[in-house]
Write a protein that holds these residues in place. Structure first.
Motif, PDB file in Angstrom:
ATOM      1  N   ASN A  82       0.822  -1.226   0.000  1.00  0.00           N
ATOM      2  CA  ASN A  82       0.000   0.000   0.000  1.00  0.00           C
ATOM      3  C   ASN A  82       0.850   1.268   0.000  1.00  0.00           C
ATOM      4  OD1 ASN A  82       0.956  -0.257   2.609  1.00  0.00           O
ATOM      5  ND2 ASN A  82      -0.876   0.629   3.546  1.00  0.00           N
ATOM      6  N   LEU A  83       1.976   1.214  -0.714  1.00  0.00           N
ATOM      7  CA  LEU A  83       2.863   2.392  -0.756  1.00  0.00           C
ATOM      8  C   LEU A  83       2.107   3.673  -1.107  1.00  0.00           C
ATOM      9  CD1 LEU A  83       5.737   3.596  -0.644  1.00  0.00           C
ATOM     10  CD2 LEU A  83       5.959   3.070  -3.067  1.00  0.00           C
ATOM     11  N   ILE A  84       1.161   3.561  -2.031  1.00  0.00           N
ATOM     12  CA  ILE A  84       0.408   4.725  -2.507  1.00  0.00           C
ATOM     13  C   ILE A  84      -0.316   5.437  -1.364  1.00  0.00           C
ATOM     14  CG2 ILE A  84      -1.641   3.329  -3.096  1.00  0.00           C
ATOM     15  CD1 ILE A  84      -0.527   6.037  -5.428  1.00  0.00           C
ATOM     16  N   ASP A  85      -0.647   4.695  -0.288  1.00  0.00           N
ATOM     17  CA  ASP A  85      -1.379   5.290   0.837  1.00  0.00           C
ATOM     18  C   ASP A  85      -0.464   5.766   1.958  1.00  0.00           C
ATOM     19  OD1 ASP A  85      -3.819   4.631  -0.378  1.00  0.00           O
ATOM     20  OD2 ASP A  85      -3.696   2.587   0.422  1.00  0.00           O
ATOM     21  N   THR A 101       4.953   8.896  -6.308  1.00  0.00           N
ATOM     22  CA  THR A 101       4.469  10.270  -6.171  1.00  0.00           C
ATOM     23  C   THR A 101       4.479  10.576  -4.669  1.00  0.00           C
ATOM     24  OG1 THR A 101       2.160   9.605  -5.923  1.00  0.00           O
ATOM     25  CG2 THR A 101       2.914  10.061  -8.157  1.00  0.00           C
ATOM     26  N   THR A 102       4.423  11.850  -4.328  1.00  0.00           N
ATOM     27  CA  THR A 102       4.288  12.211  -2.913  1.00  0.00           C
ATOM     28  C   THR A 102       3.111  13.161  -2.781  1.00  0.00           C
ATOM     29  OG1 THR A 102       5.717  14.183  -2.934  1.00  0.00           O
ATOM     30  CG2 THR A 102       6.791  12.050  -2.608  1.00  0.00           C
TER      31      THR A 102
ATOM     32  N   ASP B  93      13.930  20.787  -7.161  1.00  0.00           N
ATOM     33  CA  ASP B  93      12.543  21.222  -7.001  1.00  0.00           C
ATOM     34  C   ASP B  93      12.166  21.237  -5.524  1.00  0.00           C
ATOM     35  OD1 ASP B  93       9.980  22.011  -7.654  1.00  0.00           O
ATOM     36  OD2 ASP B  93       9.333  20.044  -8.383  1.00  0.00           O
ATOM     37  N   HIS B  94      11.097  21.978  -5.227  1.00  0.00           N
ATOM     38  CA  HIS B  94      10.585  22.018  -3.847  1.00  0.00           C
ATOM     39  C   HIS B  94       9.084  21.717  -3.806  1.00  0.00           C
ATOM     40  CE1 HIS B  94       8.973  26.375  -3.912  1.00  0.00           C
ATOM     41  NE2 HIS B  94       9.349  26.089  -5.137  1.00  0.00           N
ATOM     42  N   HIS B  95       8.572  21.112  -4.880  1.00  0.00           N
ATOM     43  CA  HIS B  95       7.158  20.721  -4.924  1.00  0.00           C
ATOM     44  C   HIS B  95       7.014  19.233  -4.648  1.00  0.00           C
ATOM     45  CE1 HIS B  95       7.336  24.426  -7.371  1.00  0.00           C
ATOM     46  NE2 HIS B  95       6.142  24.651  -6.871  1.00  0.00           N
ATOM     47  N   LYS B  96       5.770  18.812  -4.434  1.00  0.00           N
ATOM     48  CA  LYS B  96       5.531  17.381  -4.308  1.00  0.00           C
ATOM     49  C   LYS B  96       5.887  16.685  -5.616  1.00  0.00           C
ATOM     50  CE  LYS B  96       0.609  17.680  -5.460  1.00  0.00           C
ATOM     51  NZ  LYS B  96       0.381  16.652  -6.485  1.00  0.00           N
TER      52      LYS B  96
END
Lengths: 308, 308
Positions: A82-85, A101-102, B93-96
């Motif tokens: 569940n990395l996405i969560d 993504t973060t 970068d400094h964004h998500k």
């Protein structure tokens, strides 16, 4: 508390990077705990035994929203399911950037180096931290492991410099001898089950519309592995069916001679490796010559093949 | 030659970061050229005029496979249209982290700071490079711009420290006065067309299954913007239809009083901002109180709203 972990089917770099980075974060005011996402391989078990450390705790899940630091990986297929969560706050890695993504701005450090440990050494220097002998031993072991004692084409000058800097702090005079002991430990596979041998250093990658499983056995004793060829082919067939893979490969890398002979289970894999690498195939073995790096040689060639 | 560029609809941080990072790469042995992906805004034009630099060249496309360095952004919707086909070697970068991937291991530096320039200053220090006065002026301007002279909630101690370190090198004694001149230049919008005003600081984000356009006008003179409200609402309607957006917002941020009154074009946007921010809406204006950071406050709240 930040949970720090490397990839599934962890290798020496993944396990030691979790230990060293958790220690670094804790020393700089961010409490962190190291975990592993799978069994130790024989090399890593040897390294931890020599250092006198217990293995980090096994982690199989985390609650959604838990803050985490990823080391030595970033792709969801190589991480907790569940990395996405999860709340990814830190990443230290030397692989290509995949589907990560973060949800918030995070601290990401990626550099094209042979090993995560080389980047971790840099982070210590930037933070003005002294290197403790146990951390030095862990990082040196990871450099030697990931670069196959500087034989891998992924090796950079920074990896060589890191090893030279770390060896005296780690108290290791004979670096070549220590590397050979690590590789011998890794090659001492005994009666390990074939499905475990397949998964010991195994990663899953999306290529076009297919998913492939790519295992590697790095060994000083390839004859042992080929002696178990029929068992391994059965284990590969079973994994391919169970995971719905488009293809599966198990590369047997002769560490000392720097050669790669790869097990293939069907004509589909044979066609792909012939087209992607120009490799000769015979029965269930493809000769990949000196292509010994999954990251730098095998995966990019397969990506290019499936992109066409 | 590496092409270095910030996001579409560039602001002061995006343009100056491209200039400063291209210079840093070139000084460390990697020839690089700075570009911009759109017109300069009035603040950035003022900054470059004060420094005595020409604007970097406008870039609208690059051949597939071209090596690039991204600064101050990473998402494909904010970059060159064929980002996916470019060879991303460096990102600062400094964004998500959004939908970026790389085909090879790359050098990525992301930190949760108020401004790309603060991270660029760190990179100079890590490389042991002196800061040249022109670069100091560019980086200081970017810190003041992105943090609204430390008023934005995105501001970190590192941003304040960076500005304090850079000001004497930049030869700027009165930092507050210089920031006011920058903001006055930005607010001096004259007879700019409404569609240009909308797009001056405008980014597109995927939220669930919808795509939204989020514009911001940071100004010391909000009355000027609200005096052009009906023109702006027409331009927003037109953009929403032309780009097939699920919603569009234009936030008018009063820099000095740190307030945000946001233009909305339909009941759909009104419902979303009421639900996501608990904001009051009247006619075509939503009162977002002191939520003045798109990155840290507006986007995360909309993401959370659409994730439910």
């Amino acid at each position: 508390m930040i949970s720090v972990f490397g990839h599934l089917n962890p290798d020496t770099d993944a396990v030691t990077a979790a230990l060293v980075y958790a220690h670094l974060l804790s020393r700089t005011g961010t409490p962190a705990t190291a975990y592993r996402l799978g069994d130790l391989n024989l090399e890593t078990a040897y390294v931890l035994r020599e250092v006198g450390l217990d293995a980090p705790e096994l982690l199989s899940s985390l609650a959604a929203g838990s803050p985490v630091a990823l080391v030595d990986h970033n792709e969801s297929a190589q991480s907790l399911p569940n990395l996405i969560d999860l709340d990814v706050r830190y990443v230290v890695d030397h692989h290509k950037l995949g589907d990560l993504t973060t949800s918030q701005p995070a601290l990401l450090r990626f550099e094209p180096l042979g090993c995560t440990a080389t980047l971790l050494l840099k982070l210590h220097r930037e933070a003005g931290l002294s290197i403790e002998p146990v951390d030095a031993r862990l990082m040196l072991s990871a450099v030697l492991s990931d670069t196959l004692h500087f034989r891998s084409p992924t090796t950079t000058d920074a990896d060589r410099d890191a090893a030279a800097f770390l060896a005296p702090i780690a108290g290791i005079d004979d670096v070549a001898g220590y590397a050979m002991q690590m590789f011998a430990a890794k090659s001492n596979l005994g009666d390990i089950a074939a499905d475990k041998l397949l998964k010991m250093d195994y990663k899953v990658f999306p290529f076009g519309t297919q998913t492939w499983g790519l295992g590697v056995v790095e060994t000083t004793n390839p004859a042992y592995v080929f002696g178990r060829q029929s068992e391994l082919l059965s284990a590969m067939q079973a994994e391919k069916a169970a995971a719905g893979l488009g293809g599966i490969l198990l590369s047997v890398v002769d560490i000392l001679n720097e050669t790669n002979r790869t097990l293939i289970v069907s004509e589909h894999e044979a066609e792909v490796v012939r087209a992607a690498f120009g490799a000769g195939t015979q029965d269930n073995v493809a000769d990949l010559g000196h292509l010994i790096s999954r990251k730098k040689q095998i995966v990019p060639a397969l990506e290019a093949h499936f992109a066409d």
